[in-house]
Write an enzyme that holds these catalytic residues in place. Structure first.
Site, PDB file in Angstrom:
ATOM      1  N   GLY A 194      44.425  37.442  35.488  1.00  0.00           N
ATOM      2  CA  GLY A 194      44.586  38.038  36.811  1.00  0.00           C
ATOM      3  C   GLY A 194      43.764  37.302  37.854  1.00  0.00           C
ATOM      4  O   GLY A 194      43.507  36.097  37.753  1.00  0.00           O
ATOM      5  N   SER A 195      43.301  38.029  38.850  1.00  0.00           N
ATOM      6  CA  SER A 195      42.614  37.404  39.983  1.00  0.00           C
ATOM      7  C   SER A 195      41.249  36.833  39.643  1.00  0.00           C
ATOM      8  O   SER A 195      40.662  36.115  40.454  1.00  0.00           O
ATOM      9  CB  SER A 195      42.482  38.422  41.122  1.00  0.00           C
ATOM     10  OG  SER A 195      43.752  38.749  41.642  1.00  0.00           O
TER      11      SER A 195
END
Length: 625
Positions: free
Chosen positions: A332-333
């Site tokens: 993810g981020s």
């Protein structure tokens, strides 16, 4: 004259022979008397042994045996970094049967079954299974007797010839289930393993490490068995020890983890599925490694039946899986920090480069959305990290391309095993154009680069990998090899091996670029617009980190994200990430938190990381002192 002289000589010779014969006869009679005396003593001793004490020695010859007893070696003790015992040994009593000494097998088996509250058929089956074993060799009927059963057997042992109680040191996990995936468990060695060179010198019935540290450091923990030669009577009671070779205990291990920090990490995951890893950014030492759900280590010591093993192995939550090293997830981020460093180093962006974010990016006729529907406006790399702007990293990713992103991800240890030395480590996956061509037989598409630039798509990493990568960001570019044992101790001061961190590589990124990214990660928590600002209330410890939400189910184009999140089933919810280090300057700890289907990294994972960090920096307390 000559005749007289000759006659005189003859008489002298005769007199000498008579004298010598007399002396010889005396010697002969003396020797014969001595021999007769010896014979008489021998006959008297023989009469004494056979007549007077014959019954005694007959009893001993018929009822006493010479036995060879095995003495198991206690396994080495496992301590935490502060010397607190985590795994010790306790006395265990096993019920053995020496068939050669049993007078009435049927009666003995039935009486033992009654004393142990077990069906006789179970014991008869064990005896039948060992019918090819020599009768003088003991066979084990019951392992690890409980105290009540042991007391009953001892009370009746005098009338149970052939029944033997064996004492053996057995593993005891002081905090059963805590750090279970890191420490591991034991189980009985198999026939195939006994034939292997790896287990030369092992015996049937021994327990060996199957998982975690117990397995990885088996050769140190195991020790060397001893033995003794004893004389026993007809009912197996030891009369005297004839010879003895003492066992050599296994070597003790001092782990790198802090049990108090470990317990806080375990409590953070209570009721959840996921993993938490904490590292020392200055040498790679693992400070905590928690995976949930956990399992009962003592259950393996007691012995699992078929039904229990199937229930454990088929559990949909996979309690035996160490999620910190064995399960890889889209980062993810959290991946954006690495993409930012790559873009800065390669000159694709500068610290001042701004991209506009209206909430989406049109590319190849498709709309790639930012997590914030109304967008972030014009942002530079620092602001993009603070607010986790997807559009900024779409643009940076397109400029870099998939292969250069992969190159920098590998610098930070992603896509490869860390080398921690524990079984079951997942290398994760960092895609390249060549990788996709080889696996899927189709070329890489630029639209896929947008997904991997924000840690989605084909990207996967373990919590340990992400903790190690952020430790390298926090310390300015030194990637250490994680390790879990800091000292191996033997029986004397000469047998002490100290383990130190191993530097895998220095990441080829300028210090000024690290400083830009470090400032952005600090703002994630400290800046009012940071994605973790509202989740981490306590500001007494300056924490730098990055939230991440790993998509599990791909949303249809144009779908409402907030509504989809509310309507999603538990197994369809996003995974929650937060990876951090603290303090922000000269960090002492790096932490990765992954909660499966936890939703948002900011609200779910970030507070857990803060608790673990506080526990370590505050000396084991989850809250500041």
């Amino acid at each position: 004259m000559d005749a007289k002289k000759k006659k005189s000589e003859i008489l002298h010779l005769v007199n000498w022979e008579v004298a010598e014969t007399t002396v010889f006869q005396k010697q002969y009679f003396l020797l014969a008397g001595l021999m007769l005396l010896i014979l008489l003593v021998y006959l008297l001793r023989l009469w004494h042994l056979q007549i007077l004490e014959g019954s005694k020695y007959r009893y001993q010859s018929e009822n006493n045996r010479i036995r060879l007893e095995d003495i198991p070696a206690p396994r080495g003790i496992i301590f935490d970094r502060n010397g607190i015992p985590l795994v010790e040994n306790r006395p265990a009593y096993h019920l053995l049967l020496i068939r050669e000494d049993v007078q009435d097998m049927d009666q003995t088996i039935r009486e033992l079954a009654q004393l142990c509250n077990k069906p006789p058929e179970e014991f008869f089956g064990i005896v039948e299974a060992n019918k090819t074993t020599p009768k003088f060799m003991p066979i084990r009927l019951v392992a690890d007797l409980d105290r009540d059963c042991l007391a009953r057997i001892e009370a009746h042992k005098v009338r149970l010839p052939g029944v033997v109680i064996q004492l053996e040191p057995k593993r005891e996990y002081r905090w059963n289930g805590t750090a279970a995936h890191l420490i591991g468990y034991l189980s009985e060695i198999t026939e195939a393993e006994l034939k292997s060179e790896d287990y030369e010198g092992y015996f049937a019935g021994e327990d060996i490490g199957r998982f975690g540290v117990e397995s990885a450091f088996e050769k140190y923990l195991h020790g060397k068995r001893g033995g003794r030669q004893v004389e026993v009577d007809a009912i197996g009671r030891r009369m005297r020890v004839l010879d003895e070779v003492l066992p050599i205990p296994g070597r003790n291990l001092w782990l790198t983890i802090d049990i108090e920090v470990q317990k806080v990490a375990e409590s953070c995951l209570e009721g959840s599925v996921g993993g938490i890893v904490a590292l020392d950014p200055n040498n790679g030492a693992v400070l905590a490694m928690a995976s949930r759900p956990t399992f009962d280590q003592e259950q393996f010591i007691r012995g699992l039946n078929k039904e229990q093993w199937q229930a454990l192995s088929k559990d949909p939550n996979h309690p035996l899986l160490n999620r910190c090293i064995g399960s890889a997830y889209p980062p993810g981020s959290t991946y954006k920090a690495i993409v930012a460093l790559a873009a800065l180093k390669e000159g694709m962006v500068t610290p001042e480069t701004n991209f506009g974010c209206p909430g989406f990016l049109y590319f190849a006729g498709r709309k790639y959305r930012c997590w914030r529907d109304r967008g972030h406006g014009s942002v530079d790399v620092e602001r993009a990290l603070i607010q986790s702007c997807d559009v900024y990293f779409y643009q940076a990713g397109l400029r870099l391309g998939v292969d250069r992103i992969a190159q920098y991800a590998h610098y930070f240890g992603l896509g490869e095993r860390t080398g921690i030395g524990l079984k079951g480590e997942n290398p994760g996956n960092i895609p390249t154009a060549a990788w996709k061509k080889k696996v899927f037989h189709v070329p890489w598409q630029k639209g896929e680069t947008l997904s991997i630039a924000i840690g989605q798509g084909f990207d996967t990493a373990t919590p340990l990998q992400m903790a190690n990568a952020f430790a390298a960001i926090g310390n300015g570019g030194k990637l250490w090899q994680p390790f879990v044992v800091r000292r191996i101790e033997g029986g004397n001061s000469d047998e002490i091996d100290e383990m130190k961190g191993k530097l895998k590589r220095t990441i080829p990124v300028d210090a000024r670029y690290f400083q830009v990214v470090q400032k952005g990660l600090c703002g994630v928590v400290q800046d009012e617009r940071g994605t973790a600002h509202s989740a981490i209330k306590d500001r007494s410890i300056p924490i730098s980190g990055k939230t991440g939400t790993a998509q599990v189910v791909k949303l249809a184009e144009g779908a409402n994200r907030k509504l989809a999140a509310k309507m999603a089933k538990l197994t369809e919810r996003d995974h929650a990430w937060f990876v951090a280090y603290a303090p922000s300057v000269d960090p002492k700890i790096a932490v990765a938190v992954l909660v499966e289907h936890g939703g948002h990294g900011s609200s779910t994972a970030a507070p857990l990381a803060q608790r673990v960090i506080a526990a370590y920096l505050n000396g084991g307390a989850a809250e500041p002192k």
